[in-house]
Design a protein around this motif. Structure first.
Motif, PDB file in Angstrom:
ATOM      1  N   ASP A 167     -18.758   8.403 -27.921  1.00 45.64           N
ATOM      2  CA  ASP A 167     -19.000   8.100 -29.309  1.00 45.64           C
ATOM      3  C   ASP A 167     -19.406   6.634 -29.339  1.00 45.64           C
ATOM      4  OD1 ASP A 167     -16.786   6.232 -29.791  1.00 45.64           O
ATOM      5  OD2 ASP A 167     -15.439   7.954 -29.768  1.00 45.64           O
ATOM      6  N   GLU A 168     -20.155   6.593 -30.555  1.00 41.65           N
ATOM      7  CA  GLU A 168     -20.767   5.219 -30.838  1.00 41.65           C
ATOM      8  C   GLU A 168     -19.905   4.064 -30.661  1.00 41.65           C
ATOM      9  OE1 GLU A 168     -23.152   5.055 -34.357  1.00 41.65           O
ATOM     10  OE2 GLU A 168     -24.530   6.948 -33.591  1.00 41.65           O
ATOM     11  N   ARG A 169     -18.599   4.148 -31.050  1.00 37.46           N
ATOM     12  CA  ARG A 169     -17.654   3.168 -31.432  1.00 37.46           C
ATOM     13  C   ARG A 169     -17.342   2.732 -29.881  1.00 37.46           C
ATOM     14  NH1 ARG A 169     -13.648   1.069 -34.732  1.00 37.46           N
ATOM     15  NH2 ARG A 169     -12.684  -0.652 -33.670  1.00 37.46           N
ATOM     16  N   PHE A 170     -17.066   3.589 -29.207  1.00 37.53           N
ATOM     17  CA  PHE A 170     -16.594   3.366 -27.458  1.00 37.53           C
ATOM     18  C   PHE A 170     -17.642   2.686 -26.820  1.00 37.53           C
ATOM     19  CE2 PHE A 170     -16.611   4.284 -23.147  1.00 37.53           C
ATOM     20  CZ  PHE A 170     -15.502   3.839 -22.626  1.00 37.53           C
ATOM     21  N   ALA A 171     -19.023   3.196 -26.968  1.00 34.37           N
ATOM     22  CA  ALA A 171     -19.958   2.704 -26.550  1.00 34.37           C
ATOM     23  C   ALA A 171     -20.393   1.117 -26.874  1.00 34.37           C
ATOM     24  CB  ALA A 171     -21.301   3.683 -26.682  1.00 34.37           C
ATOM     25  N   HIS A 172     -20.171   1.056 -28.009  1.00 33.04           N
ATOM     26  CA  HIS A 172     -20.322  -0.306 -28.550  1.00 33.04           C
ATOM     27  C   HIS A 172     -19.528  -1.336 -27.836  1.00 33.04           C
ATOM     28  CE1 HIS A 172     -19.582  -3.780 -31.453  1.00 33.04           C
ATOM     29  NE2 HIS A 172     -20.689  -3.791 -31.476  1.00 33.04           N
ATOM     30  N   ASP A 173     -18.142  -0.927 -28.124  1.00 36.02           N
ATOM     31  CA  ASP A 173     -17.071  -1.806 -27.543  1.00 36.02           C
ATOM     32  C   ASP A 173     -17.048  -1.970 -26.144  1.00 36.02           C
ATOM     33  OD1 ASP A 173     -16.117  -2.189 -30.230  1.00 36.02           O
ATOM     34  OD2 ASP A 173     -14.525  -0.590 -29.784  1.00 36.02           O
ATOM     35  N   PHE A 174     -17.509  -0.963 -25.531  1.00 35.33           N
ATOM     36  CA  PHE A 174     -17.499  -0.985 -23.843  1.00 35.33           C
ATOM     37  C   PHE A 174     -18.810  -1.860 -23.349  1.00 35.33           C
ATOM     38  CE2 PHE A 174     -19.141   1.097 -19.902  1.00 35.33           C
ATOM     39  CZ  PHE A 174     -18.126   0.318 -18.997  1.00 35.33           C
ATOM     40  N   LEU A 175     -19.757  -1.769 -24.199  1.00 36.04           N
ATOM     41  CA  LEU A 175     -21.160  -2.754 -23.924  1.00 36.04           C
ATOM     42  C   LEU A 175     -20.859  -3.998 -24.208  1.00 36.04           C
ATOM     43  CD1 LEU A 175     -23.956  -0.109 -24.777  1.00 36.04           C
ATOM     44  CD2 LEU A 175     -23.141  -0.434 -22.502  1.00 36.04           C
ATOM     45  N   LEU A 176     -20.254  -4.284 -25.305  1.00 32.03           N
ATOM     46  CA  LEU A 176     -19.984  -5.724 -25.791  1.00 32.03           C
ATOM     47  C   LEU A 176     -19.060  -6.489 -24.782  1.00 32.03           C
ATOM     48  CD1 LEU A 176     -19.964  -7.995 -27.877  1.00 32.03           C
ATOM     49  CD2 LEU A 176     -18.107  -7.039 -29.127  1.00 32.03           C
ATOM     50  N   ALA A 177     -17.976  -5.702 -24.293  1.00 26.81           N
ATOM     51  CA  ALA A 177     -17.068  -6.176 -23.387  1.00 26.81           C
ATOM     52  C   ALA A 177     -17.845  -6.544 -21.877  1.00 26.81           C
ATOM     53  CB  ALA A 177     -15.869  -5.164 -23.046  1.00 26.81           C
ATOM     54  N   ILE A 178     -18.663  -5.510 -21.655  1.00 22.89           N
ATOM     55  CA  ILE A 178     -19.535  -5.950 -20.430  1.00 22.89           C
ATOM     56  C   ILE A 178     -20.178  -7.434 -20.515  1.00 22.89           C
ATOM     57  CG2 ILE A 178     -21.657  -5.199 -19.093  1.00 22.89           C
ATOM     58  CD1 ILE A 178     -20.467  -2.434 -19.253  1.00 22.89           C
ATOM     59  N   ALA A 179     -20.877  -7.455 -21.711  1.00 20.80           N
ATOM     60  CA  ALA A 179     -21.585  -8.719 -22.058  1.00 20.80           C
ATOM     61  C   ALA A 179     -20.676  -9.826 -22.086  1.00 20.80           C
ATOM     62  CB  ALA A 179     -22.282  -8.680 -23.436  1.00 20.80           C
ATOM     63  N   HIS A 181     -18.003 -10.183 -20.471  1.00 21.37           N
ATOM     64  CA  HIS A 181     -17.321 -10.556 -19.237  1.00 21.37           C
ATOM     65  C   HIS A 181     -18.410 -11.607 -18.236  1.00 21.37           C
ATOM     66  CE1 HIS A 181     -14.089  -7.878 -19.479  1.00 21.37           C
ATOM     67  NE2 HIS A 181     -13.751  -8.321 -18.247  1.00 21.37           N
ATOM     68  N   ALA A 182     -19.733 -11.043 -18.508  1.00 30.40           N
ATOM     69  CA  ALA A 182     -20.749 -11.546 -17.776  1.00 30.40           C
ATOM     70  C   ALA A 182     -20.925 -13.012 -18.290  1.00 30.40           C
ATOM     71  CB  ALA A 182     -22.216 -10.886 -18.060  1.00 30.40           C
ATOM     72  N   ALA A 183     -20.994 -13.333 -19.615  1.00 28.55           N
ATOM     73  CA  ALA A 183     -21.055 -14.610 -20.261  1.00 28.55           C
ATOM     74  C   ALA A 183     -19.894 -15.598 -19.663  1.00 28.55           C
ATOM     75  CB  ALA A 183     -20.898 -14.620 -21.617  1.00 28.55           C
ATOM     76  N   LEU A 202     -18.598 -14.076  -8.013  1.00 31.46           N
ATOM     77  CA  LEU A 202     -19.992 -13.869  -8.083  1.00 31.46           C
ATOM     78  C   LEU A 202     -20.406 -12.782  -7.929  1.00 31.46           C
ATOM     79  CD1 LEU A 202     -20.446 -17.349  -6.047  1.00 31.46           C
ATOM     80  CD2 LEU A 202     -20.736 -16.865  -8.304  1.00 31.46           C
ATOM     81  N   LEU A 203     -19.687 -11.829  -7.214  1.00 30.64           N
ATOM     82  CA  LEU A 203     -20.167 -10.466  -7.136  1.00 30.64           C
ATOM     83  C   LEU A 203     -20.539  -9.756  -8.547  1.00 30.64           C
ATOM     84  CD1 LEU A 203     -20.899  -8.186  -5.089  1.00 30.64           C
ATOM     85  CD2 LEU A 203     -18.433  -7.217  -5.451  1.00 30.64           C
ATOM     86  N   GLY A 204     -19.496  -9.949  -9.405  1.00 30.14           N
ATOM     87  CA  GLY A 204     -19.610  -9.333 -10.753  1.00 30.14           C
ATOM     88  C   GLY A 204     -20.987  -9.983 -11.516  1.00 30.14           C
ATOM     89  N   LEU A 205     -20.974 -11.158 -11.351  1.00 28.45           N
ATOM     90  CA  LEU A 205     -22.222 -11.975 -11.859  1.00 28.45           C
ATOM     91  C   LEU A 205     -23.568 -11.266 -11.449  1.00 28.45           C
ATOM     92  CD1 LEU A 205     -21.762 -15.895 -12.503  1.00 28.45           C
ATOM     93  CD2 LEU A 205     -22.161 -14.070 -14.064  1.00 28.45           C
ATOM     94  N   ALA A 206     -23.645 -11.056  -9.976  1.00 24.29           N
ATOM     95  CA  ALA A 206     -24.707 -10.700  -9.530  1.00 24.29           C
ATOM     96  C   ALA A 206     -24.978  -9.020 -10.010  1.00 24.29           C
ATOM     97  CB  ALA A 206     -24.714 -10.549  -8.109  1.00 24.29           C
ATOM     98  N   TYR A 207     -24.223  -8.431 -10.247  1.00 25.32           N
ATOM     99  CA  TYR A 207     -24.468  -6.926 -10.891  1.00 25.32           C
ATOM    100  C   TYR A 207     -24.731  -7.191 -12.340  1.00 25.32           C
ATOM    101  CZ  TYR A 207     -22.683  -3.959  -7.107  1.00 25.32           C
ATOM    102  OH  TYR A 207     -22.388  -3.055  -6.063  1.00 25.32           O
ATOM    103  N   ALA A 208     -24.273  -8.097 -12.912  1.00 25.70           N
ATOM    104  CA  ALA A 208     -24.546  -8.090 -14.435  1.00 25.70           C
ATOM    105  C   ALA A 208     -25.970  -8.810 -14.727  1.00 25.70           C
ATOM    106  CB  ALA A 208     -23.540  -9.182 -15.095  1.00 25.70           C
TER     107      ALA A 208
END
Length: 571
Positions: A167-179, A181-183, A202-208
């Motif tokens: 659903d949209e709520r999960f997708a929003h929260d998940f994508l925001l969490a990824i962003a 994490h990367a920052a 640094l591996l996480g940063l490379a994927y992001a």
């Protein structure tokens, strides 16, 4: 990219530790949230494929609320285990931290994805949502830089699975969490402790850098290139030119290669130039991983390694597409490999690594392992899966000592880790032999040296040894010398009545005879920690297996003490 000859020493300076503590205090403040993205990306332009197949059986245990990681089981059938503490579990902090690291790293998403189906996806999403609710504040072990990097890699690798019909709520929260994490990792990754932790961050940063939409404030291509180059810098600090790891632990070679191969394959599909930056590491490390494999497909037990899973090792090697053959002499990693038909002799000719690199340096100077075909005969004892305080700390200390390795023990003093070691290899007509020496006990026992000669016949069915403790100084007191050769648990051993011969039978039914001279021969109990929980079906404590060891004992006095022995195949 220029590849260095020797990896730089891994050092976690006092200033870096202090800076890391100050940064952690900043990250935990509410004001830090203003420095992180507040808007979720609309989409992820590109996503990696799932790294490695998981195990549906592990997903079944997770459905039952059984969270089994790092040799520790936590049962939480009705709620997510994020709030569990070491005090509640009544375990030491180190063992709990190892368990929590696997939990918060989200590597178990692979098991749910392998099982597939709506129920597996729903439980994965439910656990992820509960994690996001509980760990919004960036503090504590869950937000350690290496764990954040691991988590980000797994979230991106299984985003297809998690976002399917979401659903949209999960997708929003998940994508925001990824962003977010990367920052955060953009600031925290370089402060992570050197070695595997910094590499994971640094591996996480490379994927992001590859997966997140480009930032209007920076050049996307340069950003992606910089992320890979930072990862290469971390690799240069720990991967030797012969492909070994500075920890001298074979399992660390597997761990790095297991992480690099999926990223390399991902980059090869979207940008071959960046993939090319990783190619030299694969070309060096894959042959080194083959170097440490016995005939059963598992790894040798040096410096805290375990066997690993043969099928997984084969999968990693195949996916790397690196065809290089293993060296005979790994001069930088300080190991020797002798192959005679179906027999393999692996020999440690180096010093223990610095303590910072591994959990506990192992002092098995001049230790060796020997196998024929799929039968391991002579091994080292390995290391416990859990390392903490109390009994587990006792095991860790004992297994890191020289007595837990197939080599000689002098008195009750561990050899000096900075001992001078020499190793000379000879080959003729298919026969291979080594002349070895170290002075690790010279200071403690009147200048005595330990000399070892090992000979492997071209047939692979005759291994001989000569162990010498040189005479000490004129006023040196006699000291007990004990040669210990630890047997694999699959071996059966019987001491004959003559007292100088032991009959051995391997797991496959092959017969061997051990004959000795120069010391008192006996069989003693030993223990083997070669197999982790993965091989034991997740059973707790199952990694410790009883076995035996061949022991030769004598007194080193005013003359050289010499033990001679021969291990010969019979029948």
């Amino acid at each position: 990219m220029t590849v260095g000859v020797v990896a730089a020493p891994l050092q976690d300076s006092i200033w870096l530790k202090l800076l890391r503590r100050l940064a952690a205090a900043l990250y935990s403040r509410r004001a830090y949230d203003w420095l992180l993205p507040g808007k979720a990306p609309v989409e992820l332009p590109v996503l990696p494929e799932e790294s490695w197949p998981g195990q549906p059986a592990k997903a079944d245990r997770l459905f039952q609320g059984r969270f089994i990681f790092a040799g520790l089981e936590v049962r939480s059938p009705h709620t997510a285990p994020w709030s569990v503490s070491a005090e509640q579990l009544k375990v030491d902090e180190a063992s709990f931290a190892a368990w929590a690291a696997e939990l918060h790293g989200f590597g178990w998403l692979a098991d749910f994805a392998a099982q597939g189906g709506e129920m597996a996806r729903r439980m994965s999403c439910s656990l992820l949502v509960s994690w996001l609710e509980r760990h919004r504040r960036i503090q504590g072990l869950p937000w350690r830089a290496d764990l954040a990097g691991r988590r980000l890699v797994n979230w991106l690798s299984y985003a297809h699975f998690l976002l399917q019909d979401a659903d949209e709520r999960f997708a929003h929260d998940f994508l925001l969490a990824i962003a977010r994490h990367a920052a955060h990792l953009g600031r925290a990754a370089r402060l992570a402790p050197p070695g595997l932790p910094r590499f994971s961050a640094l591996l996480g940063l490379a994927y992001a850098a590859e997966c997140l939409p480009p930032d209007a404030r920076q050049d996307s291509a340069q950003h992606k290139q910089a992320a890979i180059r930072d990862l290469c810098v971390a690799l240069d600090a720990q991967v030797l030119a012969d492909g070994g790891h500075v920890s001298r632990n074979p399992a660390h070679v597997l761990a790095l290669l297991r992480d690099l191969v999926p990223l390399w394959r991902f980059l090869r599909a979207i940008d071959p130039e960046r993939a090319g930056l990783l190619q030299p590491y694969l070309d060096r490390m894959a042959p080194m991983l083959r170097f440490f494999r016995h005939g059963d497909g598992g790894l040798a037990l040096f410096h805290g390694s375990d066997e690993g899973r043969a099928a997984e090792i084969e999968r990693v090697l195949d996916a790397s597409e690196a065809k290089g053959k293993p060296l005979s002499s790994a001069s930088l990693s300080r190991f020797e490999r002798a192959v005679a038909r179906r027999s393999l002799l692996l020999l440690d000719t180096g010093n223990p690594p610095p303590a910072i690199i591994g959990a506990q340096p192992h002092r098995g100077l001049l230790a060796f392992e020997f196998s024929q075909g799929k039968d391991r005969l002579i091994v080292n004892c390995g290391a416990p899966r859990r390392v903490g305080s109390g009994r587990t700390a006792d095991w860790a200390n004992a297994l890191s000592g020289v007595a837990a390795h197939s080599t000689l023990v002098l008195g009750r003093v561990e050899p000096e880790p900075a001992a001078r070691i020499s190793a000379v290899r000879h080959e003729q007509d298919g026969n291979i032999w080594f002349e070895l020496e170290h002075d690790g006990w010279a200071a403690a026992y009147g200048g005595r040296l330990y000399r070892r000669r090992l000979f492997l016949a071209a047939s692979g069915e005759d291994l001989r040894g000569e162990e010498t403790v040189t005479a000490g100084a004129a006023n040196a007191v006699p000291v007990e010398a004990v040669l210990r050769l630890h047997l694999h648990p699959g071996m059966q051993a019987s001491l004959l009545g003559s007292g100088d011969t032991i009959i051995l039978k391997t797991a496959s039914g092959q017969g061997w005879r051990f004959r000795s001279g120069g010391g008192v021969l006996r069989l003693e109990d030993s223990i083997y920690f070669g197999q982790g929980e993965a091989q034991q079906g997740g059973g707790l404590g199952a990694e410790a297996r009883r076995t035996q060891q061949i022991v030769m004992a004598g007194s080193a006095g005013g003359e050289d003490l010499v033990f001679k022995w021969a291990l010969t195949k019979v029948g």
